[in-house]
Design a protein around this motif. Structure first.
Motif, mmCIF file in Angstrom:
data_model
loop_
_atom_site.group_PDB
_atom_site.id
_atom_site.type_symbol
_atom_site.label_atom_id
_atom_site.label_comp_id
_atom_site.label_asym_id
_atom_site.label_seq_id
_atom_site.Cartn_x
_atom_site.Cartn_y
_atom_site.Cartn_z
ATOM 1 N N GLU B 93 0.850 -1.200 0.000
ATOM 2 C CA GLU B 93 0.000 0.000 0.000
ATOM 3 C C GLU B 93 0.877 1.239 0.000
ATOM 4 O O GLU B 93 1.753 1.359 0.849
ATOM 5 C CB GLU B 93 -0.767 0.080 1.324
ATOM 6 C CG GLU B 93 -2.022 -0.691 1.394
ATOM 7 C CD GLU B 93 -2.688 -0.495 2.753
ATOM 8 O OE1 GLU B 93 -2.645 0.618 3.303
ATOM 9 O OE2 GLU B 93 -3.235 -1.482 3.256
ATOM 10 N N VAL B 94 0.617 2.158 -0.909
ATOM 11 C CA VAL B 94 1.320 3.441 -0.862
ATOM 12 C C VAL B 94 0.266 4.547 -0.836
ATOM 13 O O VAL B 94 -0.185 5.001 -1.886
ATOM 14 C CB VAL B 94 2.281 3.623 -2.053
ATOM 15 C CG1 VAL B 94 3.193 4.828 -1.820
ATOM 16 C CG2 VAL B 94 3.112 2.362 -2.286
ATOM 17 N N PRO B 95 -0.134 4.984 0.356
ATOM 18 C CA PRO B 95 -1.215 5.973 0.463
ATOM 19 C C PRO B 95 -0.868 7.247 -0.303
ATOM 20 O O PRO B 95 0.277 7.702 -0.263
ATOM 21 C CB PRO B 95 -1.298 6.254 1.968
ATOM 22 C CG PRO B 95 -0.680 5.058 2.617
ATOM 23 C CD PRO B 95 0.362 4.559 1.664
ATOM 24 N N GLY B 96 -1.854 7.773 -1.003
ATOM 25 C CA GLY B 96 -1.658 9.052 -1.682
ATOM 26 C C GLY B 96 -0.902 8.963 -2.998
ATOM 27 O O GLY B 96 -0.669 9.977 -3.630
ATOM 28 N N VAL B 97 -0.492 7.764 -3.399
ATOM 29 C CA VAL B 97 0.180 7.612 -4.696
ATOM 30 C C VAL B 97 -0.673 6.694 -5.581
ATOM 31 O O VAL B 97 -0.541 5.480 -5.518
ATOM 32 C CB VAL B 97 1.607 7.034 -4.545
ATOM 33 C CG1 VAL B 97 2.289 6.963 -5.914
ATOM 34 C CG2 VAL B 97 2.428 7.870 -3.578
ATOM 35 N N ALA B 101 -0.124 7.941 -11.085
ATOM 36 C CA ALA B 101 1.050 8.728 -10.694
ATOM 37 C C ALA B 101 2.300 7.845 -10.685
ATOM 38 O O ALA B 101 3.374 8.239 -11.143
ATOM 39 C CB ALA B 101 0.838 9.344 -9.306
ATOM 40 N N LEU B 102 2.128 6.635 -10.167
ATOM 41 C CA LEU B 102 3.239 5.686 -10.103
ATOM 42 C C LEU B 102 3.703 5.284 -11.506
ATOM 43 O O LEU B 102 4.883 5.383 -11.851
ATOM 44 C CB LEU B 102 2.774 4.461 -9.300
ATOM 45 C CG LEU B 102 3.553 3.157 -9.409
ATOM 46 C CD1 LEU B 102 5.008 3.368 -9.092
ATOM 47 C CD2 LEU B 102 2.960 2.127 -8.460
ATOM 48 N N VAL B 140 -2.197 3.502 -4.514
ATOM 49 C CA VAL B 140 -2.143 2.154 -5.044
ATOM 50 C C VAL B 140 -2.208 1.138 -3.891
ATOM 51 O O VAL B 140 -1.531 1.295 -2.879
ATOM 52 C CB VAL B 140 -0.879 1.956 -5.921
ATOM 53 C CG1 VAL B 140 0.404 2.148 -5.117
ATOM 54 C CG2 VAL B 140 -0.876 0.590 -6.585
#
Lengths: 433, 278
Positions: B93-97, B101-102, B140
């Motif tokens: 988990e990547v909060p805010g991405v 964007a990735l 994501v």
């Protein structure tokens, strides 16, 4: 810290202004003589750099230097205000004195007022100053009261809705000088407003001792956003205190990016049944700066609720402090309170303190707190890099993503781009180790 | 797309001082689908992370090349730039991405597309793979279900267009529909785009959709048997123990405790309310 040589009763008296303000000033200056200046030994100053403050390096500005209220522009104010988007009114404040104010005439006709509290000729100003702040006064509030020359006053009468932000732009620049801006926002019953306050200063050894009072009548709705972007040598000691009436909703957000040492003590007193407070903050320290927050969610009525989310990052040798108290008093049955503080420590030399606290005197409440301090998660970094994202870019994405939920909830959406840019700028200008 | 070769040659890897991979040899060519099967603890996930260059995996011997260019020693993102993709068993988990964007950052870094183009590519691929549009606005994997995570890994794979994809148990946590969508998309990428696939799994059910050209069996850190698709059926029939007996291998797994399961219940196994005097 050491003595306040130039901050005498005579100096306080010589600032002039309306008699009610002059009397407040002199009374505070007289008390100041007996005050014990704080040290980091006191809990509320723990981890702070208050022992580095040498008041003898600063002097208050004289009435001549402050000048009469006028209609000039503050440096940097124009483009900054433009970026904030549409507004209902604006106040420009230099060294704590309102030098320009404007308001949509349609709102003026409804009784909304923006003015300098030292020059508005109004009973309501006099009744408002000190209502919230006096109860929580510390040495720097007294110092402020002794030398306050004026400051922005925003008043929205009962039932009036101000549908665009009122923008307040502060600027300070005198090296070796101290300024004492006082902001008072008063919303009548069922009134609504958004106030955006920006503090900026030149690259000068300036001391800002600021007090902000937010007074919400029953069922009032206030969104208050303060953005601190001082120059790198400025010291900022801020005290912000809100009174939230029955069924009123306060939404505060703080963004702290600048200053050498910048402190915000932010307190929300939920005084009426059903009062609500939401508090957000984003802070990012770099170089050797310290960003220091002390919060209080004070529940003093039943069915009150509060939520707080403070998120920060530090890099280089910067430090941050978050110390927050949730107080649920005996009368605060059925209250709900949440408090979250999250910190990213991006380089080895940087550091963050996080001290959440609860004080519960009522027995039928719901309450939670959470706090984290740590580096960027290795797994997140690996995940992004495994997609071909270079390390610097991965870090930039993760840090922006970390702040994103706060940015998304800020009341002035137009500023998000600027704030994201400021974060990227700090990341790109990290000092080489 | 010109044909490429991913070659793993005598790969030996230690984790926390214990040798987990003891000389793995594999070769995957563009457009080929290989399945690597093995029981828990045989070293499957170690292989996938060692290929991608995760920090806590110590390579003690061997080589990994794409078209002769050595990948070992390169940082993770450089391996990705050379055409390797890892679909993770536990995507992070990547909060805010959000995904766009990735993916946008990855494509930009490779000089292949701008942010706007990435957004459109991701949106189109997400529609094709049945990934809810709402998830594209979130970070994501942030509160995605297991199935949504695997669909999201496949969306990224399809948009990034690597030369080789290692799928680390992409079938775990998937319901039948998601498994079919994901497997078919990957099979198409192999057939149409020449993607080389190394699918790591311990269940045969993925393979009925993915239809591998080659199947390999990993036991105790070595590939002990390779064959055509019929090997999967034999494995289904006989089990890993049967295969081990067949090839004369004593142990199935490497004798180390498994790394902690990230989603495990921390209190499992120790009853917090147990009577200490019982």
């Amino acid at each position: 810290m050491s003595g306040a040589a130039a901050f005498t009763v005579d100096a306080a008296r010589s600032l002039g202004g309306p008699s009610w303000l002059a009397e407040r000033r002199v009374a505070a200056a007289e008390q100041l003589a007996q005050v014990a200046w704080p040290t980091p030994a006191e809990e509320i100053w723990r981890y702070s750099r208050i022992d580095e403050l040498d008041l003898a390096r600063y002097r208050p500005m004289t009435a001549d230097e402050l000048g009469a209220p006028g209609d000039e522009r503050a440096p940097g104010g124009g483009p900054w205000a433009a970026e904030a988007g549409e507004r209902a009114g604006m106040l420009v404040v230099r060294d704590g004195r309102v030098v320009h104010h404007e308001l949509d005439p349609a709102l003026e006709a409804k009784g909304v007022r923006v003015c300098d509290l030292a020059t508005c000729d109004d009973e309501v100003v006099r009744e408002s100053v000190g209502v919230a702040a006096d109860a929580g006064a510390d040495a720097f509030t007294l110092l402020h009261d002794a030398f306050v020359a004026g400051g922005p006053f925003v008043y929205v009468p009962d039932g009036v809705v101000v549908d665009r932000p009122i923008v307040v732009l502060h600027w300070a620049e005198g090296d070796g000088e101290a300024s004492f801006p006082r902001t008072v926002v008063r919303l009548g019953e069922d009134a609504e407003a958004t106030v955006l306050e920006r503090f900026g200063s030149a690259d000068a050894g300036h001391l800002v001792d600021a007090v902000v009072e937010l007074l919400l009548g029953d069922a009032a709705r206030l969104r208050y956003l303060s953005i601190q972007e001082h120059g790198p040598r400025t010291w900022h000691l801020g005290f912000q205190r809100a009174h939230v009436g029955r069924d009123a909703t306060l939404h505060t957000s703080a963004v702290a990016l600048g200053g050498d040492y910048a402190r915000l003590r932010a307190e929300a007193c939920l005084l009426g049944r059903g009062a609500r407070s939401d508090a957000l903050a984003v802070y990012f320290g770099d170089g050797t700066q310290m960003l220091d927050f002390r919060t209080l969610q004070d529940h003093d009525a039943p069915w009150t609720s509060s939520d707080l989310l403070f998120k920060g990052a530090v890099e280089d040798e910067a430090r941050s402090v978050y110390s927050g108290l949730v107080r649920l008093r005996r009368g605060a049955q059925k209250a709900v309170a949440h408090q979250t503080n999250r910190n990213l420590v991006l380089t080895e030399g940087a550091g963050a303190e996080s001290i959440p606290n609860l004080e519960i005197e009522a027995n039928d409440v719901r309450c939670s707190h959470a706090s984290t301090v740590g580096p960027i998660d290795d797994d997140q970094r690996y995940y992004l890099e495994s997609r071909g994202v270079p390390p610097d870019e991965a870090e930039r994405l993760i840090v922006l993503g970390f702040f994103d939920d706060v940015f998304a909830r800020l009341p002035v959406g137009a500023l998000t781009r600027r704030l994201r840019r400021a974060v990227v700028d700090k990341l790109e200008h990290r000092r080489p180790r | 797309m010109s044909a490429s070769v991913l070659r793993i040659d005598g790969l030996r890897v230690k984790v926390a001082g214990t040798e987990i991979l003891r000389g793995v040899d594999l070769e995957v060519r563009s457009g080929e689908v290989h399945a690597l099967m093995g029981p828990n603890g045989s070293g499957k996930s170690t292989l996938s992370h060692a290929l991608m260059g995760r920090g806590d995996y110590e390579v003690t011997g061997g080589s990994v090349t794409i078209d002769g260019e050595e990948l070992l020693g390169l940082p993770t993102w450089e391996r990705a730039r050379r055409g390797l993709f890892l679909a993770m068993q536990y995507p992070v988990e990547v909060p805010g991405v959000p995904i766009d964007a990735l993916v946008g950052a990855a494509l930009r870094a490779a000089g292949r597309a701008d942010g706007e183009a990435a957004r459109e590519l991701v949106a189109a691929e997400a529609r094709a793979l049945g990934l809810r549009e709402e998830l594209l606005r979130r970070g994501v994997n942030d509160e995605y279900s297991g199935g949504e995570q695997k669909r999201a890994e496949t969306v990224q794979l399809a948009v990034l267009r690597p030369r080789f994809a290692v799928l680390d148990e992409i079938d775990s946590g998937l319901d039948v529909d998601a498994l079919r969508d994901v497997a078919r998309r990957i099979a198409r990428l192999a057939a149409e785009q020449g993607l080389g696939v190394l699918a790591i799994t311990h269940y045969a059910r993925l393979l009925s959709e993915l239809r591998p050209d080659r199947v390999h069996v990993l036991l105790a850190g070595r590939v002990v048997l390779s064959g055509g698709p019929e090997l999967a059926d034999r494995l289904e029939e006989r089990g890993y123990e049967g295969i081990a007996a067949e090839v004369g291998v004593d142990e199935l797994t490497v004798g180390v405790p498994r790394p902690p399961e990230p989603f495990a219940d921390p209190t499992a196994g120790s009853d917090p309310f147990a009577d200490p005097f019982a």
